[in-house]
Scaffold this motif. Sequence first.
Motif, PDB file in Angstrom:
ATOM      1  N   MET A   1       0.854  -1.190   0.000  1.00 17.12           N
ATOM      2  CA  MET A   1       0.000   0.000   0.000  1.00 17.12           C
ATOM      3  C   MET A   1       0.891   1.242   0.000  1.00 17.12           C
ATOM      4  N   PRO A   2       0.679   2.167  -0.929  1.00 10.84           N
ATOM      5  CA  PRO A   2       1.529   3.361  -0.957  1.00 10.84           C
ATOM      6  C   PRO A   2       1.215   4.300   0.201  1.00 10.84           C
ATOM      7  N   ALA A   3       2.200   5.068   0.601  1.00 17.49           N
ATOM      8  CA  ALA A   3       2.010   6.065   1.660  1.00 17.49           C
ATOM      9  C   ALA A   3       1.446   7.330   1.050  1.00 17.49           C
ATOM     10  N   MET A   4       0.122   7.538   1.220  1.00 20.58           N
ATOM     11  CA  MET A   4      -0.544   8.718   0.688  1.00 20.58           C
ATOM     12  C   MET A   4      -1.350   9.383   1.789  1.00 20.58           C
TER      13      MET A   4
ATOM     14  N   GLN B   1      -4.891  13.368  -0.277  1.00 18.48           N
ATOM     15  CA  GLN B   1      -4.565  12.945  -1.642  1.00 18.48           C
ATOM     16  C   GLN B   1      -5.547  11.909  -2.167  1.00 18.48           C
ATOM     17  N   TRP B   2      -6.140  11.117  -1.276  1.00 19.58           N
ATOM     18  CA  TRP B   2      -7.134  10.138  -1.720  1.00 19.58           C
ATOM     19  C   TRP B   2      -8.348  10.838  -2.322  1.00 19.58           C
ATOM     20  N   LEU B   3      -8.735  11.991  -1.744  1.00 23.54           N
ATOM     21  CA  LEU B   3      -9.865  12.744  -2.296  1.00 23.54           C
ATOM     22  C   LEU B   3      -9.554  13.213  -3.709  1.00 23.54           C
TER      23      LEU B   3
ATOM     24  N   LYS C   1      -2.147  16.837  -8.064  1.00 22.87           N
ATOM     25  CA  LYS C   1      -2.083  16.889  -6.607  1.00 22.87           C
ATOM     26  C   LYS C   1      -1.506  15.609  -6.001  1.00 22.87           C
ATOM     27  N   VAL C   2      -1.531  14.510  -6.762  1.00 22.70           N
ATOM     28  CA  VAL C   2      -1.015  13.233  -6.242  1.00 22.70           C
ATOM     29  C   VAL C   2       0.160  12.741  -7.083  1.00 22.70           C
TER      30      VAL C   2
END
Length: 353
Positions: free
Chosen positions: A65-68, A72-74, A178-179
């Motif tokens: 799982m990436p560190a976000m 950033q998920w939004l 943004k990501v």
Amino acid sequence: MKTLVSRSPAVCAALAAAVLFGLSTPIAKALLRGNSPVLLAGLLYLGSGVGLGLLRLLRDRGWRMPAMPGAQWLWLLLAVGFGGVLGPVALMLGLAHTSASAASLLLNLEAVLTAVLAWVVFHENADRRIVAGMLLIVLGAVVLALPGASGDTAFGTGGALVAAACLCWALDNNFTRKVSAADALFVAGFKGLAAGIVNAGIALWLGVGWPQASFVGFAMVVGFLGYGLSLVLFVLALRGLGAARTGAYFSTAPFIGAAVAALGFGEAVTWVFWVAALLMAAGVWLHLTERHEHLHAHEPMVHTHRHVHDAHHQHVHDFPWGGDEPHTHEHTHAPLVHTHPHYPDIHHRHRHT
């Protein structure tokens, strides 16, 4: 004057993304014959998501799982909704009502809309050369909209739908910016899988029959190359160039698509079409030969991305490090003031006076 291509891997990534996506447009037009636009959009993105997911599993030797950060998920979910669901469906519907050559050139509007949103909403900088290039691209799109420009009787419903797809992807590009520091394979793969499942599910809910396995396989391969690998390269370009300039370099894609449609699929084009192509090509050339340099200040920043210890990454490590580069870890940027050619990458998103 040297072009940005010779000095920036990010520009090469944007142009490679353009080649892959440009080739996919006339092929998607051919695949539409007798098939559902919504289902085809789903298959293209499923091919993207599944293919990139397998690449990521091979690269990482398992699932990671990436560190976000939560915010950033939004942005990623908004990118999926506009760029992965609404955009491709609008394009497939548009392709059903217009020629592949005309649709390919109209996709140049994506770069213009991306830049306008980047400048007005997200405050990326723009100089006169970039603005002039965008105006030429818009003028080319206006010429293309004239009756008989590419064998179509008018701009009509098909052109309007392609323009709507461009707006969706322009929003997507700015959201994805943004990501862009996150793992590009994950961002592109997640987007493809989510968008593919939603679009294919909608098509099945509407009662669309499942096509033959050979068609499904071919569509997914086209999606993996034209939407998957293309998006990975696009995200890498966003990381190094920002949304407006990445969109500008990516606007070479329509010329590739138009050429394939005219030469490979035998679509008839008129002199008006070539005038539009010339105007758009001039606009892209202005973007490709831009140089941006001035004294600028870096504010303190803490983030995580793949990097080497260049002028912007002069930090110490609080863990054992054998000198391997590039590497990924959370790191801090100290305040810095200097001058060099740069673009609105993840380290140069500063205001201009």
